[in-house]
Design a protein around this motif. Sequence first.
Motif, PDB file in Angstrom:
ATOM      1  N   ASP A 118       0.797  -1.222   0.000  1.00  0.00           N
ATOM      2  CA  ASP A 118       0.000   0.000   0.000  1.00  0.00           C
ATOM      3  C   ASP A 118       0.837   1.283   0.000  1.00  0.00           C
ATOM      4  OD1 ASP A 118      -2.207  -1.636   0.097  1.00  0.00           O
ATOM      5  OD2 ASP A 118      -2.474  -1.450   2.261  1.00  0.00           O
ATOM      6  N   ILE A 119       1.940   1.279   0.717  1.00  0.00           N
ATOM      7  CA  ILE A 119       2.730   2.501   0.845  1.00  0.00           C
ATOM      8  C   ILE A 119       3.770   2.611  -0.258  1.00  0.00           C
ATOM      9  CG2 ILE A 119       4.349   3.751   2.321  1.00  0.00           C
ATOM     10  CD1 ILE A 119       2.822   2.619   4.727  1.00  0.00           C
ATOM     11  N   VAL A 120       4.523   1.552  -0.478  1.00  0.00           N
ATOM     12  CA  VAL A 120       5.568   1.566  -1.501  1.00  0.00           C
ATOM     13  C   VAL A 120       4.956   1.118  -2.826  1.00  0.00           C
ATOM     14  CG1 VAL A 120       7.774   0.614  -2.223  1.00  0.00           C
ATOM     15  CG2 VAL A 120       7.366   1.098   0.181  1.00  0.00           C
ATOM     16  N   VAL A 121       4.815   2.056  -3.738  1.00  0.00           N
ATOM     17  CA  VAL A 121       4.192   1.756  -5.025  1.00  0.00           C
ATOM     18  C   VAL A 121       5.171   1.050  -5.950  1.00  0.00           C
ATOM     19  CG1 VAL A 121       3.027   2.759  -7.021  1.00  0.00           C
ATOM     20  CG2 VAL A 121       2.671   3.732  -4.761  1.00  0.00           C
ATOM     21  N   SER A 122       6.410   1.507  -5.970  1.00  0.00           N
ATOM     22  CA  SER A 122       7.423   0.923  -6.837  1.00  0.00           C
ATOM     23  C   SER A 122       8.631   0.496  -6.002  1.00  0.00           C
ATOM     24  CB  SER A 122       7.853   1.929  -7.901  1.00  0.00           C
ATOM     25  OG  SER A 122       8.866   1.377  -8.698  1.00  0.00           O
ATOM     26  N   PRO A 123       8.801  -0.807  -5.782  1.00  0.00           N
ATOM     27  CA  PRO A 123       9.927  -1.277  -4.977  1.00  0.00           C
ATOM     28  C   PRO A 123      11.299  -0.888  -5.536  1.00  0.00           C
ATOM     29  CG  PRO A 123       8.360  -3.051  -5.348  1.00  0.00           C
ATOM     30  CD  PRO A 123       7.939  -1.890  -6.198  1.00  0.00           C
ATOM     31  N   THR A 124      11.370  -0.565  -6.807  1.00  0.00           N
ATOM     32  CA  THR A 124      12.661  -0.186  -7.392  1.00  0.00           C
ATOM     33  C   THR A 124      13.138   1.172  -6.879  1.00  0.00           C
ATOM     34  OG1 THR A 124      11.563   0.784  -9.313  1.00  0.00           O
ATOM     35  CG2 THR A 124      12.259  -1.520  -9.478  1.00  0.00           C
ATOM     36  N   LEU A 125      12.229   1.970  -6.310  1.00  0.00           N
ATOM     37  CA  LEU A 125      12.599   3.277  -5.785  1.00  0.00           C
ATOM     38  C   LEU A 125      13.180   3.188  -4.375  1.00  0.00           C
ATOM     39  CD1 LEU A 125       9.508   5.342  -6.950  1.00  0.00           C
ATOM     40  CD2 LEU A 125      11.765   5.229  -8.008  1.00  0.00           C
ATOM     41  N   VAL A 126      13.078   2.043  -3.727  1.00  0.00           N
ATOM     42  CA  VAL A 126      13.563   1.882  -2.361  1.00  0.00           C
ATOM     43  C   VAL A 126      14.968   1.298  -2.395  1.00  0.00           C
ATOM     44  CG1 VAL A 126      13.170   0.755  -0.153  1.00  0.00           C
ATOM     45  CG2 VAL A 126      11.231   1.537  -1.502  1.00  0.00           C
ATOM     46  N   ASN A 127      15.899   2.014  -1.785  1.00  0.00           N
ATOM     47  CA  ASN A 127      17.267   1.519  -1.669  1.00  0.00           C
ATOM     48  C   ASN A 127      17.712   1.665  -0.217  1.00  0.00           C
ATOM     49  OD1 ASN A 127      17.886   4.218  -1.317  1.00  0.00           O
ATOM     50  ND2 ASN A 127      18.608   4.488  -3.416  1.00  0.00           N
ATOM     51  N   GLU A 128      18.998   1.405   0.048  1.00  0.00           N
ATOM     52  CA  GLU A 128      19.500   1.449   1.414  1.00  0.00           C
ATOM     53  C   GLU A 128      19.364   2.838   2.029  1.00  0.00           C
ATOM     54  OE1 GLU A 128      21.270   0.231  -1.143  1.00  0.00           O
ATOM     55  OE2 GLU A 128      21.633  -1.873  -0.680  1.00  0.00           O
ATOM     56  N   MET A 129      19.581   3.870   1.255  1.00  0.00           N
ATOM     57  CA  MET A 129      19.502   5.239   1.778  1.00  0.00           C
ATOM     58  C   MET A 129      18.076   5.584   2.218  1.00  0.00           C
ATOM     59  SD  MET A 129      22.559   6.180   1.819  1.00  0.00           S
ATOM     60  CE  MET A 129      22.475   7.907   2.165  1.00  0.00           C
TER      61      MET A 129
END
Length: 87
Positions: A69-80
């Motif tokens: 629900d919150i993260v629409v595109s997992p590719t935008l999430v990184n370690e930072m």
Amino acid sequence: MLDTSLIIMVVVLALVFDFINGFHDTANAIATCVSTRAIRPGLAIVGTAVLNFLGAMISTGVAKTIGGDIVVSPTLVNEMIIIAGLV
């Protein structure tokens, strides 16, 4: 090398966050039981620790909410991004 240090930082921050969060959750969960002397403080802390651990191992509701629900595109999430969220 940078990726490894970021992953280590994420793990350390996650453990610190979990410790602090669990510390506050335990106090909130057992305050009434201990203050009314319905249960001894040591037994209440051990019971809460065991149940918090079991809840984290069994329940995946928070992970499903963040992942779906919150993260629409997992590719935008990184370690930072994870570090920023933990801080």
